[in-house]
Write an enzyme that holds these catalytic residues in place. Sequence first.
Site, PDB file in Angstrom:
ATOM      1  N   SER A 186      -4.983  -5.168  -5.863  1.00 60.92           N
ATOM      2  CA  SER A 186      -5.005  -3.706  -5.897  1.00 60.92           C
ATOM      3  C   SER A 186      -5.746  -3.284  -7.160  1.00 60.92           C
ATOM      4  O   SER A 186      -5.406  -3.718  -8.259  1.00 60.92           O
ATOM      5  CB  SER A 186      -3.554  -3.207  -5.916  1.00 60.92           C
ATOM      6  OG  SER A 186      -3.533  -1.817  -6.110  1.00 60.92           O
TER       7      SER A 186
ATOM      8  N   LYS B 215      -7.795  -3.753  -2.179  1.00 60.42           N
ATOM      9  CA  LYS B 215      -7.302  -2.381  -2.033  1.00 60.42           C
ATOM     10  C   LYS B 215      -7.787  -1.610  -3.237  1.00 60.42           C
ATOM     11  O   LYS B 215      -7.665  -2.087  -4.370  1.00 60.42           O
ATOM     12  CB  LYS B 215      -5.777  -2.416  -1.968  1.00 60.42           C
ATOM     13  CG  LYS B 215      -5.097  -1.089  -2.211  1.00 60.42           C
ATOM     14  CD  LYS B 215      -3.621  -1.203  -1.841  1.00 60.42           C
ATOM     15  CE  LYS B 215      -2.729  -0.583  -2.881  1.00 60.42           C
ATOM     16  NZ  LYS B 215      -1.293  -0.657  -2.530  1.00 60.42           N
TER      17      LYS B 215
ATOM     18  N   LYS C 245      -7.544   2.148  -5.243  1.00 56.84           N
ATOM     19  CA  LYS C 245      -6.870   3.444  -5.331  1.00 56.84           C
ATOM     20  C   LYS C 245      -7.948   4.520  -5.194  1.00 56.84           C
ATOM     21  O   LYS C 245      -9.065   4.359  -5.703  1.00 56.84           O
ATOM     22  CB  LYS C 245      -6.171   3.579  -6.691  1.00 56.84           C
ATOM     23  CG  LYS C 245      -5.109   2.526  -6.924  1.00 56.84           C
ATOM     24  CD  LYS C 245      -3.805   2.875  -6.256  1.00 56.84           C
ATOM     25  CE  LYS C 245      -2.732   1.855  -6.616  1.00 56.84           C
ATOM     26  NZ  LYS C 245      -1.425   2.172  -6.054  1.00 56.84           N
TER      27      LYS C 245
ATOM     28  N   ASP D 199      -5.660   3.320  -1.121  1.00 56.36           N
ATOM     29  CA  ASP D 199      -4.322   3.852  -1.407  1.00 56.36           C
ATOM     30  C   ASP D 199      -4.489   5.119  -2.226  1.00 56.36           C
ATOM     31  O   ASP D 199      -5.055   5.095  -3.321  1.00 56.36           O
ATOM     32  CB  ASP D 199      -3.521   2.806  -2.195  1.00 56.36           C
ATOM     33  CG  ASP D 199      -2.088   3.262  -2.497  1.00 56.36           C
ATOM     34  OD1 ASP D 199      -1.706   4.386  -2.096  1.00 56.36           O
ATOM     35  OD2 ASP D 199      -1.356   2.489  -3.142  1.00 56.36           O
TER      36      ASP D 199
ATOM     37  N   GLU E 136      -3.440   4.167   2.783  1.00 62.39           N
ATOM     38  CA  GLU E 136      -2.059   4.208   2.306  1.00 62.39           C
ATOM     39  C   GLU E 136      -1.723   5.545   1.646  1.00 62.39           C
ATOM     40  O   GLU E 136      -2.471   6.031   0.800  1.00 62.39           O
ATOM     41  CB  GLU E 136      -1.874   3.051   1.314  1.00 62.39           C
ATOM     42  CG  GLU E 136      -0.441   2.769   0.920  1.00 62.39           C
ATOM     43  CD  GLU E 136      -0.339   1.529   0.026  1.00 62.39           C
ATOM     44  OE1 GLU E 136      -1.144   0.589   0.171  1.00 62.39           O
ATOM     45  OE2 GLU E 136       0.562   1.517  -0.829  1.00 62.39           O
TER      46      GLU E 136
ATOM     47  N   ASP F 248       4.023   4.284   1.943  1.00 68.00           N
ATOM     48  CA  ASP F 248       4.635   3.556   0.829  1.00 68.00           C
ATOM     49  C   ASP F 248       5.749   4.451   0.270  1.00 68.00           C
ATOM     50  O   ASP F 248       6.912   4.382   0.712  1.00 68.00           O
ATOM     51  CB  ASP F 248       3.521   3.263  -0.202  1.00 68.00           C
ATOM     52  CG  ASP F 248       4.000   2.717  -1.534  1.00 68.00           C
ATOM     53  OD1 ASP F 248       5.213   2.685  -1.778  1.00 68.00           O
ATOM     54  OD2 ASP F 248       3.159   2.330  -2.376  1.00 68.00           O
TER      55      ASP F 248
ATOM     56  N   LYS G 133       8.319  -2.045  -0.366  1.00 63.35           N
ATOM     57  CA  LYS G 133       8.583  -2.574  -1.706  1.00 63.35           C
ATOM     58  C   LYS G 133      10.087  -2.783  -1.775  1.00 63.35           C
ATOM     59  O   LYS G 133      10.837  -1.806  -1.732  1.00 63.35           O
ATOM     60  CB  LYS G 133       8.121  -1.590  -2.778  1.00 63.35           C
ATOM     61  CG  LYS G 133       6.622  -1.384  -2.768  1.00 63.35           C
ATOM     62  CD  LYS G 133       6.167  -0.408  -3.832  1.00 63.35           C
ATOM     63  CE  LYS G 133       4.642  -0.302  -3.807  1.00 63.35           C
ATOM     64  NZ  LYS G 133       4.139   0.795  -4.636  1.00 63.35           N
TER      65      LYS G 133
ATOM     66  N   GLY H 271       4.395  -4.029  -4.435  1.00 61.60           N
ATOM     67  CA  GLY H 271       5.086  -4.334  -5.687  1.00 61.60           C
ATOM     68  C   GLY H 271       4.963  -3.230  -6.715  1.00 61.60           C
ATOM     69  O   GLY H 271       4.254  -2.242  -6.518  1.00 61.60           O
TER      70      GLY H 271
HETATM   71 MG    MG Z   1       0.948   2.473  -2.693  1.00 59.51          MG
END
Ligand code: MG
Length: 333
Positions: free
Chosen positions: A98, A124, A126, A151, A176, A201, A225, A253
Amino acid sequence: MGLLDGGEAPVDDGPWYSYETVNTTLHIYKDFIVPLLKNNPIIENPMDFIKIVSKIRGHPMAKAGIEFALWDLYAKRHKQPLYRLLGGVRDYVESGVSIGIIGDYDRLIKAISHYLDEGYRRVKIKIKPGWDIGPVKRIRKEFGDIPLQVDANAAYELRDKHIFIELDKYGLLMIEQPFHYEDLYEHSILQKLIKTPICLDESIKSIYDAMAAIALGSLKVINVKPARVGGLLETITIHDYALKHNIPIWIGGMLETGIGRGFQVAAATLPNVKYPNDISASKRYYEEEIVEPPWEITSDGIIRVPNKPGIGVEVLEDRVEKYTVKKLSFKIQ
Ligand code: MG
């Protein structure tokens, strides 16, 4: 509970991901969970603990921190690796990376090349308004058809739906949490407009959110998570419900240390985990681990699940001591 059985409530110093913080967690332990445990000193298994603390509303990460430690202890008492006790079906987990908002295309491309070389199986990034379609377009140009997802960490509103209709053209694995961290309804509107799966999430804090989201059609994937939903029992409940409704999950996580990572790894061996997980190598976030051995990614992007009782790594007491800022000690009986 011996010192060597590890649990972790992976909370932040402020209420940025959820309302829970280091201080709210200490407060819940000191003023509520410890007194409850003193009144109920016999705990045979993690299920007993969850029953005892069920009168405390909310505070899932605080509860998870202790529930995790009890799972480690419980598995060790049964001389079994935790993942087997949970019903895990594989002795490895797939790992994705991520990447935060870098804001510069060349640095982004360099970072992705680096993590792909390290073996991570999907990327992934952001996204936020102003840093969304541009970087995705650039990544597709540089790396072709790599497994890629984005995300948004709740950075958009329904009126931004055109961004996601555009992103729908790039073959993303999933998008996400585009909208508000508590929303289910607006996500259901967006999911009808795009074919890319929406993955929630922050919005999924319990089985009740998962049931509502699935019924509304707000998602096609869940990022579970374990700490966010209150521990491994709730993780399994959500996992089983999602499986019954053909909704795959994966494990996310909270920048856990090697202790918390052990519980993520165990959860990621469950059968309905169908995508690479946000479980990275220890060295991605920590110069020095507080467990031995540190978690490592193989060159083909997997983490091997230790075949040892409990989470399978040893908590290094001296390292925990070295990094301890504040201690809360209590004795039961
Ligand atoms: Mg997320």
